[in-house]
Design a protein around this motif. Structure first.
Motif, mmCIF file in Angstrom:
data_model
loop_
_atom_site.group_PDB
_atom_site.id
_atom_site.type_symbol
_atom_site.label_atom_id
_atom_site.label_comp_id
_atom_site.label_asym_id
_atom_site.label_seq_id
_atom_site.Cartn_x
_atom_site.Cartn_y
_atom_site.Cartn_z
ATOM 1 N N GLY A 16 48.122 43.924 42.793
ATOM 2 C CA GLY A 16 46.956 44.536 42.164
ATOM 3 C C GLY A 16 46.020 45.131 43.199
ATOM 4 N N THR A 17 44.795 45.391 42.796
ATOM 5 C CA THR A 17 43.788 46.016 43.648
ATOM 6 C C THR A 17 42.479 45.270 43.510
ATOM 7 N N ARG A 18 41.826 45.025 44.632
ATOM 8 C CA ARG A 18 40.498 44.418 44.599
ATOM 9 C C ARG A 18 39.470 45.407 45.142
ATOM 10 N N LEU A 19 38.201 45.094 44.897
ATOM 11 C CA LEU A 19 37.106 46.001 45.244
ATOM 12 C C LEU A 19 36.122 45.293 46.167
ATOM 13 N N PRO A 20 36.364 45.306 47.482
ATOM 14 C CA PRO A 20 35.425 44.641 48.392
ATOM 15 C C PRO A 20 34.061 45.322 48.464
ATOM 16 N N VAL A 21 34.015 46.600 48.120
ATOM 17 C CA VAL A 21 32.737 47.322 48.083
ATOM 18 C C VAL A 21 32.579 47.935 46.700
ATOM 19 N N LEU A 22 31.521 47.549 46.008
ATOM 20 C CA LEU A 22 31.146 48.132 44.719
ATOM 21 C C LEU A 22 29.617 48.171 44.716
ATOM 22 N N GLU A 23 29.086 49.240 45.247
ATOM 23 C CA GLU A 23 27.662 49.330 45.582
ATOM 24 C C GLU A 23 26.968 50.379 44.718
ATOM 25 N N SER A 24 26.147 49.922 43.798
ATOM 26 C CA SER A 24 25.361 50.825 42.956
ATOM 27 C C SER A 24 24.116 51.278 43.699
ATOM 28 N N ASP A 25 23.533 52.391 43.231
ATOM 29 C CA ASP A 25 22.298 52.865 43.851
ATOM 30 C C ASP A 25 21.573 53.777 42.865
ATOM 31 N N GLY A 26 20.276 53.579 42.718
ATOM 32 C CA GLY A 26 19.463 54.442 41.867
ATOM 33 C C GLY A 26 20.020 54.532 40.462
ATOM 34 N N PRO A 27 20.230 55.754 39.957
ATOM 35 C CA PRO A 27 20.720 55.911 38.586
ATOM 36 C C PRO A 27 22.221 55.705 38.449
ATOM 37 N N LEU A 28 22.918 55.464 39.557
ATOM 38 C CA LEU A 28 24.372 55.328 39.548
ATOM 39 C C LEU A 28 24.737 53.847 39.595
ATOM 40 N N ALA A 29 24.980 53.268 38.422
ATOM 41 C CA ALA A 29 25.353 51.858 38.314
ATOM 42 C C ALA A 29 26.867 51.764 38.135
ATOM 43 N N LEU A 30 27.518 50.990 39.003
ATOM 44 C CA LEU A 30 28.970 50.834 38.980
ATOM 45 C C LEU A 30 29.331 49.492 38.356
ATOM 46 N N ARG A 31 30.266 49.519 37.420
ATOM 47 C CA ARG A 31 30.697 48.284 36.757
ATOM 48 C C ARG A 31 32.217 48.200 36.784
ATOM 49 N N ARG A 32 32.744 47.048 37.212
ATOM 50 C CA ARG A 32 34.185 46.859 37.123
ATOM 51 C C ARG A 32 34.539 46.544 35.676
ATOM 52 N N THR A 33 35.485 47.287 35.119
ATOM 53 C CA THR A 33 35.874 47.133 33.723
ATOM 54 C C THR A 33 37.369 46.840 33.638
ATOM 55 N N ARG A 34 37.797 46.488 32.442
ATOM 56 C CA ARG A 34 39.178 46.039 32.266
ATOM 57 C C ARG A 34 40.158 47.181 32.535
ATOM 58 N N ALA A 35 41.224 46.853 33.285
ATOM 59 C CA ALA A 35 42.246 47.830 33.622
ATOM 60 C C ALA A 35 43.618 47.218 33.384
ATOM 61 N N ALA A 36 44.647 48.035 33.568
ATOM 62 C CA ALA A 36 46.022 47.566 33.362
ATOM 63 C C ALA A 36 46.839 47.796 34.623
ATOM 64 N N GLY A 37 47.830 46.938 34.842
ATOM 65 C CA GLY A 37 48.739 47.105 35.958
ATOM 66 C C GLY A 37 48.061 46.936 37.304
ATOM 67 N N ALA A 38 48.476 47.750 38.263
ATOM 68 C CA ALA A 38 47.978 47.622 39.634
ATOM 69 C C ALA A 38 46.584 48.206 39.811
ATOM 70 N N TYR A 39 46.092 48.938 38.805
ATOM 71 C CA TYR A 39 44.817 49.634 38.963
ATOM 72 C C TYR A 39 43.628 48.687 38.839
ATOM 73 N N ALA A 40 42.623 48.927 39.683
ATOM 74 C CA ALA A 40 41.272 48.441 39.426
ATOM 75 C C ALA A 40 40.515 49.587 38.753
ATOM 76 N N ARG A 41 39.662 49.242 37.807
ATOM 77 C CA ARG A 41 38.927 50.272 37.068
ATOM 78 C C ARG A 41 37.437 50.091 37.263
ATOM 79 N N VAL A 42 36.757 51.199 37.534
ATOM 80 C CA VAL A 42 35.302 51.200 37.698
ATOM 81 C C VAL A 42 34.714 52.222 36.738
ATOM 82 N N THR A 43 33.675 51.828 36.012
ATOM 83 C CA THR A 43 32.971 52.721 35.103
ATOM 84 C C THR A 43 31.575 52.992 35.655
ATOM 85 N N VAL A 44 31.220 54.262 35.756
ATOM 86 C CA VAL A 44 29.888 54.661 36.213
ATOM 87 C C VAL A 44 28.961 54.702 35.007
ATOM 88 N N VAL A 45 27.901 53.924 35.068
ATOM 89 C CA VAL A 45 26.934 53.835 33.980
ATOM 90 C C VAL A 45 25.625 54.442 34.452
#
Length: 247
Positions: A16-45
């Motif tokens: 699979g894939t992990r996310l050692p850096v997931l850094e939000s800033d200002g109006p750009l909020a990053l959220r790890r969301t459910r994914a399938a297989g080897a993918y990590a999924r990030v949704t920009v809120v």
């Protein structure tokens, strides 16, 4: 406002894939969301209204060798006018290493009346990396004229140019942007870029996709689908059809 959000994706050693850096800033909020297989999924809120005139926003995503990352967004991005008339900037910088897979599939960018946005997307790919990238621009909200929007997409593969294009729309753009040679009166436009090393053995052929979309093989293992449409819904249907075939 100045803000830069950052993502780093690496293999987790278990397929699979992990996310050692997931850094939000200002109006750009990053959220790890459910994914399938080897993918990590990030949704920009979007944490607040942006980009406004004068803003300087950026998203950086680095997919290291062998990792797989999918990035989407929770809602459309709306470019809005700000005080003073200054233009806004939104820069996306993406890298994918050897054997990495990156899917960049945000919701549309809406150019609201009176706004002025310069957006750049720069991608650096290793030879064996795979990329699926979608961009959609909606020119004006319902019943309004668009703002000014300039977008540039630059993709390098193994250090060599694969695609470099710039598009401009709206009242401050060069004349002819709304004519028959460009949008032909349509208010939604977009593209799907797929870079796949497998295309070196079996490249897709150029083709028309309906009345207002075309598939173009690039000088490399890649295809570009470009479309215009009356609205966002029709545009998405066209690009989704291409995504199901090549994505």
């Amino acid at each position: 406002m100045e803000a830069t959000a950052r993502i780093t994706a690496v293999p987790d050693g278990l397929g699979g894939t992990r996310l050692p850096v997931l850094e939000s800033d200002g109006p750009l909020a990053l959220r790890r969301t459910r994914a399938a297989g080897a993918y990590a999924r990030v949704t920009v809120v979007g944490a607040m209204s942006a980009p406004l005139g004068g803003d300087r926003l950026a998203v950086e995503a680095d997919v290291e060798d062998g990792a797989a990352l999918a990035v989407d967004s929770a809602a459309a991005t709306v470019a809005l006018p700000g005080r003073g008339g200054a233009h806004a900037r939104y820069d996306v910088r993406l890298t994918a290493g050897a054997g990495a897979c990156l899917r960049w599939l945000p919701e549309p960018l809406i150019s609201a009346h009176g706004s002025d946005l310069r957006m750049t997307t720069r991608v650096e790919l290793a030879t064996s990396a795979r990329l699926v990238l979608r961009e959609e621009q909606i020119l004006g909200r319902y019943g309004e004229e668009p703002g000014t929007l300039t977008t540039r997409l630059t993709v390098h593969r193994a250090g060599r140019p694969l695609l470099d294009q710039e598009l401009s729309y709206g009242p401050e753009a060069p004349g002819g942007w709304d004519g028959g040679a460009v949008l032909g009166g349509h208010r939604a436009t977009g593209q799907l870029l797929v870079v796949d090393p497998g295309f070196e053995r079996n490249p897709p052929a150029a083709a028309l996709l309906g009345d207002s979309a075309v598939l173009t093989p690039l000088a490399g293992p890649a295809v570009l689908v470009t479309a215009v449409a009356a609205d966002a819904l029709v545009l998405r249907r066209v690009l989704d059809g291409a995504l199901q075939t090549f994505g």
